[in-house]
Design an enzyme around this catalytic site. Structure first.
Site, PDB file in Angstrom:
ATOM      1  N   HIS A  21       0.798  -1.231   0.000  1.00 32.94           N
ATOM      2  CA  HIS A  21       0.000   0.000   0.000  1.00 32.94           C
ATOM      3  C   HIS A  21       0.829   1.278   0.000  1.00 32.94           C
ATOM      4  O   HIS A  21       0.484   2.226   0.711  1.00 32.94           O
ATOM      5  CB  HIS A  21      -0.911   0.035   1.245  1.00 32.94           C
ATOM      6  CG  HIS A  21      -1.787  -1.156   1.387  1.00 32.94           C
ATOM      7  ND1 HIS A  21      -2.046  -1.757   2.607  1.00 32.94           N
ATOM      8  CD2 HIS A  21      -2.481  -1.868   0.471  1.00 32.94           C
ATOM      9  CE1 HIS A  21      -2.853  -2.787   2.427  1.00 32.94           C
ATOM     10  NE2 HIS A  21      -3.132  -2.877   1.141  1.00 32.94           N
ATOM     11  N   HIS A  64      -6.533  -0.605   3.579  1.00 33.41           N
ATOM     12  CA  HIS A  64      -5.953  -0.940   2.283  1.00 33.41           C
ATOM     13  C   HIS A  64      -6.244   0.228   1.340  1.00 33.41           C
ATOM     14  O   HIS A  64      -7.197   0.966   1.545  1.00 33.41           O
ATOM     15  CB  HIS A  64      -6.557  -2.243   1.784  1.00 33.41           C
ATOM     16  CG  HIS A  64      -6.362  -3.379   2.755  1.00 33.41           C
ATOM     17  ND1 HIS A  64      -5.680  -4.520   2.452  1.00 33.41           N
ATOM     18  CD2 HIS A  64      -6.751  -3.509   4.052  1.00 33.41           C
ATOM     19  CE1 HIS A  64      -5.654  -5.316   3.508  1.00 33.41           C
ATOM     20  NE2 HIS A  64      -6.302  -4.722   4.496  1.00 33.41           N
TER      21      HIS A  64
END
Ligand SMILES: *[C@@H]1O[C@H](CO)[C@@H](O)[C@H](O)[C@H]1NC(C)=O
Ligand SMILES: *[C@@H]1O[C@H](CO)[C@@H](O)[C@H](O)[C@H]1NC(C)=O
Ligand SMILES: *[C@@H]1O[C@H](CO)[C@@H](O)[C@H](O)[C@H]1NC(C)=O
Ligand SMILES: *[C@@H]1O[C@H](CO)[C@@H](O)[C@H](O)[C@H]1NC(C)=O
Ligand SMILES: *[C@@H]1O[C@H](CO)[C@@H](O)[C@H](O)[C@H]1NC(C)=O
Ligand SMILES: *[C@@H]1O[C@H](CO)[C@@H](O)[C@H](O)[C@H]1NC(C)=O
Length: 601
Positions: A533, A577
Site C-alpha cells: 500500500h 488498504h
C-alpha cells in the site's frame, strides 16, 4: 529513432487492422489520426493503479472529448486467473506483475523483498487482495487539513466512495444484514463490493470472542462507515463470486464501444515533455511512449487539454524523474537534465509493513494444508456455479485496534494516527479452511496502519526501463515495529476468550516469548513483509507549500497540463488498504477535471 506524430505520421501499420481496434497490441493509424483532449497513463492503479481506468471512463462520458488510455501491460480480457479471487497468488511473479524488488531494508535486517505490482489493464486491482476498506473518517479530515482543501474531508469524499461502489449480495447466498450499514453503501455505482463470500470455520469463534471480550474487540457492524475500531466483517471488490477490477468495472464492452475512447495496451510511457509555455507556465502536453522495452523507437504525441498520470506510485514517480522533474541535484548526478525542480517527487513514501503470527489449533482432526484434490474440486465448483472457497481470499474478519492511551509507548512516541477513532493496528484472521474440518493453523496478518517511517523511490539510471530503487524505509521509526509487537500481544489476548476454549491454541516453538521485547522485535524484523500500500511519492500539499508535488486539485506544481491521479498523491496512508481510497480519489479527480474543462468549453 524518434517518431513525432503530427496527426498523420504513423509509426507502425499493423498487417491486419481491425475496423475498430479498441484494445490493441499495436499503435494503429486511427490512434495517430486523433488529436486527443486527454491522455491517461496507466490503466494501472496504485499501490493499486486502478485510477486510470476510472478517469478514462469518466472523461469519455463527454462525447466531445477524445481520450486515450495507455497501459504498459496486456489486456485483462481472457486472463482466467484474474477472474477467480482465490487464484491471486498465481498472478504474482507472472507476466502480469512488474516483478519489483526493494533495496535491502535496514529495518528488516537488510532483507530485500519482492514487491508485486499489476502489469495489466486494471493495474493492481486486477491482481490484488480485493480488500475494500476505506479507512477512518479522520484520515480524510487530516488530508483536508494538510492540503487546506475541505473537498478531501470525509464528509465530502464519501459521495465519491458511493459513486464507485456497487454493493451486491455475497456469492454463497447468505444474507449480509448486520454485516454492513446500508446507509454507507451504494448499490448504484460501478465496482462490485460484497461482504464475505465463503464462510470459514473460525469466523463464528472470532465473532463470539468479540462479544465475550467487548472493549477494544467489540463487534463493529460496518468497518467502512468511517468508524473502524473493533472487529467486523471484511468487504471485498467481488461480485457474484468474481473479481471486480477497475478494468472489468470501468472498461466494460459498452464503455469501450465509445467512439471517443481509445485504449492502448502493451505500450509503456517513458517521459512527459515540455510542449511550450502557456500563460507563463511551462506546458507539459507531450508524452513519449514505446511498444518495446527498449528506448528505440519512441512515439510522441501532443494532447490538447491534459496528461493524467495514473501509473501508480512506482510508475508515476519513474516517469516524472526520467522527465527531469524532481530533485535537480540528484537528477544531474544521473545525467538527466533537470527541468522542474520539485525535490519532493519520489520522497516521503509511506508504506505499511505486514507480519504474520501463526497459531496451531492443537486439536485432533484438523487438516494440514489444501491438497491438489481440494484445489481441483474448488475450481470445479467455481467454474460451475461461481461459489465456494475460491470466491474468497481467506480473510473474512478484520480487527482494527489501537495501542491504548495508557500504554508506556506514548511516553516516548507521539501518536501517528489521524485521530482517536483511527486504529493503529489491523489484524486479519485467516483460518485457511472453508470446510467444516478446520485447518491446523490460524494465520493472523498484523499491519501497523499509520506508519511513521518514510522511504523513497529514486532512479538507478537514466534508462527508463531500469527498475528504480524502492526503499520503504521500514522501521526507520521504531514505533512501527513496536506497533506490530503490540498487535502480536493483542491477538494473544483475544485468543484467551472462552470462545476459543475448545481449541488448544499455541504459537510454534520457534516463536519467541511474548514477554521478551527484544526477541519479539528481532523475530519481526526477520519475518515481516510489505502490505502493498505505498503512497505519498507525489503528495498533495497547499498551493504555497514548500513540500509536496501536486496542489489539492492534483495538478503538478509550477507547470500546466499535468495531473497526477493515483496513490502517489496521498499525504498519509488511510488506516486500511488503499484500493477503495484510490477509487474515491479518481472519481473526485474526474469531477475536478470536468469542471475545469467544461467551463473553458
Ligand atoms: C515477471 O517474472 C516472470 C517470471 O520470471 C516473467 O515470466 C514475467 O514476464 C515477468 N513480468 C514482466 C512484466 O516482465
Ligand atoms: C546491514 O547493512 C549495513 C550496511 O551494509 C551494515 O552496516 C549492517 O551491519 C547490516 N545489518 C545487518 C543486521 O546485517
Ligand atoms: C536534493 O538532493 C540533494 C542530494 O541528495 C540533497 O542534499 C538536497 O537536500 C535535496 N534538496 C532538497 C530541497 O530536498
Ligand atoms: C513529507 O510529508 C509531510 C506530511 O505528510 C510533510 O509535512 C513533509 O514536509 C514532507 N516532506 C517532504 C520532503 O516532502
Ligand atoms: C491440548 O494440548 C495438550 C498438550 O499438548 C494435550 O495434552 C491436550 O490433550 C490437548 N487438548 C485437546 C483438546 O486436544
Ligand atoms: C475451470 O475453467 C478454466 C478456464 O476455462 C479451465 O482452465 C480449468 O481447467 C477448469 N477447471 C476445472 C477443475 O473445471
Amino acid at each position: 529513432m524518434l517518431h513525432r506524430l503530427d496527426l498523420a505520421t504513423i509509426w507502425v501499420v499493423a498487417a491486419a487492422i481491425p475496423a475498430r481496434a479498441i484494445i490493441s497490441d499495436t499503435w494503429l493509424p486511427e490512434y495517430a489520426e486523433t488529436l486527443y483532449d486527454f491522455v491517461v497513463v496507466g490503466g494501472d492503479l496504485l499501490a493499486p493503479a486502478n485510477a486510470g481506468a476510472v478517469v478514462a471512463n469518466r472523461l469519455s462520458e463527454n462525447p466531445e472529448w477524445h481520450v486515450l488510455l495507455i497501459e504498459a501491460g496486456p489486456t485483462h480480457v481472457g486472463v482466467f486467473d484474474t477472474r477467480v479471487p482465490g487464484l491471486l497468488a498465481k498472478l504474482q511473479g507472472s507476466r502480469y506483475d512488474w516483478n519489483y524488488t526493494t533495496v535491502p531494508q535496514t529495518g528488516f535486517n537488510n532483507r530485500s523483498i519482492k514487491f508485486p505490482r499489476g502489469h495489466i489493464l486494471g493495474g493492481c486491482s486486477s491482481i490484488d487482495g480485493l480488500f475494500y476498506t476505506r479507512g477512518s473518517s479522520s484520515d480524510y479530515d487530516r488530508w483536508a487539513e494538510v492540503t487546506g482543501d475541505s473537498g478531501w474531508s470525509w464528509k465530502n469524499i464519501l459521495p465519491y466512495f458511493l459513486k464507485n461502489e456497487k454493493w451486491t449480495n455475497p456469492a454463497d447466498g447468505h444474507d449480509p444484514d448486520g454485516e454492513y450499514d446500508p446507509t454507507y453503501h451504494s448499490t448504484k455505482g460501478v465496482t462490485y463490493v460484497s461482504s464475505y463470500n465463503s464462510p470459514q470455520v473460525i469466523d463464528s469463534k472470532v465473532i463470539a470472542a468479540s462479544r465475550e471480550l467487548g472493549g477494544e474487540f467489540a463487534y463493529n457492524t460496518d468497518i467502512n462507515d468511517g468508524e473502524e475500531l473493533g472487529i467486523g466483517w471484511s468487504h471485498s471488490t467481488i461480485g457474484h463470486g468474481e473479481r471486480s477490477s477497475a478494468a472489468t468495472s470501468y472498461l466494460t464492452p459498452e464503455v469501450l464501444a465509445r467512439h471517443n475512447l481509445h485504449v492502448l495496451t502493451d505500450h509503456q510511457v517513458t517521459h512527459v515533455l515540455r510542449t511550450s509555455s502557456r500563460g507563463g507556465m511551462p506546458s507539459y502536453r507531450t508524452i513519449r511512449f514505446t511498444p518495446r522495452k527498449t528506448p528505440d523507437p519512441y512515439i510522441e504525441i501532443n494532447v490538447k487539454k491534459e496528461i493524467i498520470l495514473s501509473a501508480g506510485v512506482v510508475g508515476t514517480t519513474q516517469i516524472l524523474l526520467q522527465s527531469g522533474i524532481g530533485n535537480a541535484t540528484e537528477l544531474s548526478e544521473l545525467g538527466i537534465k533537470p527541468v522542474v525542480d520539485l525535490p519532493s517527487v519520489g520522497k516521503n513514501m509511506s508504506e505499511q509493513a505486514i507480519f504474520f503470527s501463526m497459531y496451531n489449533l492443537g486439536i485432533p482432526g484438523t487438516i494440514e494444508a489444501v491438497t491438489p484434490e481440494m484445489q481441483t474440486e474448488w475450481l470445479n465448483e467455481w467454474n460451475t456455479t461461481k461459489t465456494g472457497p475460491l470466491t474468497s481470499i481467506g480473510v473474512n474478519l478484520i480487527g482494527w485496534l489501537r495501542i491504548p492511551d495508557s500504554s508506556s509507548v506514548w511516553e516516548e512516541y507521539q501518536d501517528p494516527s489521524s485521530g482517536k477513532n483511527t486504529p493503529h493496528i489491523e489484524i486479519g484472521f485467516d483460518g485457511g479452511s472453508f470446510q467444516t474440518t478446520p485447518r491446523s493453523t490460524i494465520a493472523n496478518a498484523i499491519i501497523p496502519l499509520q506508519p511513521e517511517s518514510r522511504g523513497s523511490i529514486t532512479l538507478r539510471s537514466s534508462d527508463p526501463f531500469d527498475h528504480p530503487n524502492i526503499d520503504f524505509g521500514f522501521f526507520n521509526s521504531k514505533l512501527d515495529l513496536i506497533t506490530i509487537r503490540e498487535g502480536v500481544r493483542q491477538i494473544h489476548r483475544l485468543y484467551s476468550a472462552p470462545a476459543f476454549a475448545e481449541y488448544n491454541l499455541s504459537l510454534p516453538e520457534s516463536f519467541p516469548s511474548l514477554d521478551d521485547d527484544n526477541a519479539l522485535e528481532e523475530y519481526i524484523r526477520n519475518n515481516a513483509d510489505h502490505a502493498a500500500h505505498p503512497v505519498g511519492t507525489a503528495a498533495m500539499s497547499p498551493r504555497d507549500a514548500d513540500w509536496g508535488a501536486v496542489d489539492p486539485d492534483l495538478l503538478l506544481k509550477t507547470v500546466s497540463g499535468l495531473r497526477i491521479v493515483d496513490a502517489s498523491v496521498m499525504p498519509f496512508i488511510p488506516a486500511g488498504h488503499t484500493q477503495a481510497p484510490v477509487y474515491a480519489i479518481a472519481e473526485r479527480a474526474a469531477d475536478i477535471i470536468k469542471e475545469v474543462w467544461e467551463w473553458y468549453g
